[in-house]
Enzyme design. Structure first.
Site, PDB file in Angstrom:
ATOM      1  CB  ILE A  63      27.647 -28.971 -29.289  1.00 34.60           C
ATOM      2  CG1 ILE A  63      28.497 -30.207 -29.730  1.00 34.60           C
ATOM      3  CG2 ILE A  63      26.080 -29.475 -29.153  1.00 34.60           C
ATOM      4  CD1 ILE A  63      28.555 -31.269 -28.753  1.00 34.60           C
ATOM      5  CD  GLN A 114      15.481 -25.682 -18.927  1.00 38.94           C
ATOM      6  OE1 GLN A 114      14.364 -25.054 -18.680  1.00 38.94           O
ATOM      7  NE2 GLN A 114      16.413 -25.758 -18.123  1.00 38.94           N
ATOM      8  CG  HIS A 169      21.548 -23.595 -20.662  1.00 41.09           C
ATOM      9  ND1 HIS A 169      20.915 -24.743 -20.203  1.00 41.09           N
ATOM     10  CD2 HIS A 169      20.865 -23.497 -21.875  1.00 41.09           C
ATOM     11  CE1 HIS A 169      19.824 -25.090 -21.013  1.00 41.09           C
ATOM     12  NE2 HIS A 169      20.009 -24.295 -22.118  1.00 41.09           N
ATOM     13  CG  HIS A 180      20.608 -20.240 -25.549  1.00 40.34           C
ATOM     14  ND1 HIS A 180      20.894 -21.392 -26.519  1.00 40.34           N
ATOM     15  CD2 HIS A 180      19.828 -20.902 -24.821  1.00 40.34           C
ATOM     16  CE1 HIS A 180      20.439 -22.331 -25.954  1.00 40.34           C
ATOM     17  NE2 HIS A 180      19.539 -22.243 -24.941  1.00 40.34           N
TER      18      HIS A 180
HETATM   19  P1  AMP Z   1      18.095 -25.569 -24.214  1.00 44.47           P
HETATM   20  O1  AMP Z   1      17.320 -26.264 -25.538  1.00 44.47           O
HETATM   21  O2  AMP Z   1      17.674 -24.256 -24.065  1.00 44.47           O
HETATM   22  O3  AMP Z   1      18.042 -26.344 -23.216  1.00 44.47           O
HETATM   23  O4  AMP Z   1      19.628 -25.763 -24.957  1.00 44.47           O
HETATM   24  C1  AMP Z   1      20.421 -26.845 -24.807  1.00 44.47           C
HETATM   25  C2  AMP Z   1      21.541 -26.494 -25.712  1.00 44.47           C
HETATM   26  O5  AMP Z   1      22.635 -26.937 -25.177  1.00 44.47           O
HETATM   27  C3  AMP Z   1      21.223 -26.563 -27.064  1.00 44.47           C
HETATM   28  O6  AMP Z   1      21.505 -25.303 -27.680  1.00 44.47           O
HETATM   29  C4  AMP Z   1      22.345 -27.509 -27.367  1.00 44.47           C
HETATM   30  O7  AMP Z   1      23.134 -27.395 -28.859  1.00 44.47           O
HETATM   31  C5  AMP Z   1      23.240 -27.252 -26.350  1.00 44.47           C
HETATM   32  N1  AMP Z   1      24.280 -28.524 -25.899  1.00 44.47           N
HETATM   33  C6  AMP Z   1      23.927 -29.948 -25.874  1.00 44.47           C
HETATM   34  N2  AMP Z   1      25.033 -30.376 -25.626  1.00 44.47           N
HETATM   35  C7  AMP Z   1      26.080 -29.561 -25.470  1.00 44.47           C
HETATM   36  C8  AMP Z   1      27.623 -29.944 -25.375  1.00 44.47           C
HETATM   37  N3  AMP Z   1      27.944 -31.009 -25.013  1.00 44.47           N
HETATM   38  N4  AMP Z   1      28.341 -28.736 -25.571  1.00 44.47           N
HETATM   39  C9  AMP Z   1      27.623 -27.708 -25.793  1.00 44.47           C
HETATM   40  N5  AMP Z   1      26.560 -27.351 -25.890  1.00 44.47           N
HETATM   41  C10 AMP Z   1      25.543 -28.366 -25.948  1.00 44.47           C
END
Ligand code: AMP
Ligand code: ZN
Length: 114
Positions: free
Chosen positions: A31, A94, A100, A102
């Site tokens: 997002i 995280q 997830h 990236h």
């Molecule tokens: P992390 O900081 O590695 O846990 O990554 C979490 C990621 O999820 C971040 O890059 C956010 O931008 C992404 N994120 C959070 N909410 C959403 C959502 N609803 N749809 C897509 N990505 C998201």
């Protein structure tokens, strides 16, 4: 895991721009993209982080990695190169505790990362 955002995306209870899907994995655009290609690849089953996924020991981690590469192919960055990152734990940044990968690409990525 009713309060998990990514479980809600898997259940289609929360919208996401889906890029690729297999029986056990789902890939959707971040997002808040940090690069022209920024896609998150998750196992549909809830595992909190990469360590938990590795311990699942049923080939699921392999499938996540294969899906990550497929995303790079779909977005046209597989040839030039791309990065796969698993932020694992708070000190690594995280924020969502459903594992997830990236997948980042489409621009020059510096090293070391921040
Ligand atoms: P992390 O900081 O590695 O846990 O990554 C979490 C990621 O999820 C971040 O890059 C956010 O931008 C992404 N994120 C959070 N909410 C959403 C959502 N609803 N749809 C897509 N990505 C998201
Ligand atoms: Zn979850």
């Amino acid at each position: 895991m009713n309060d998990c955002l990514f479980c809600k995306i898997v259940a289609k209870e929360f919208p996401a721009e889906i890029v690729y899907e297999t029986g056990r994995t789902l890939a959707f655009r971040d997002i808040k993209p940090q690069a022209p290609t920024h896609v998150l690849v998750i196992p549909k089953a809830h595992h909190a982080d990469a360590a938990a996924l590795a311990q699942a020991d049923d080939g699921l981690a392999d499938e996540v990695l294969k899906s990550a590469h497929e995303v790079a192919v779909i977005d046209g960055v597989a040839e030039e190169g791309y990065r796969i990152v698993f932020n694992t734990g708070p000190a690594a940044g995280q924020t969502v505790f459903h594992v997830h990968a990236h997948v980042l690409g489409g621009r020059d990525l510096t090293w070391p990362p921040g």
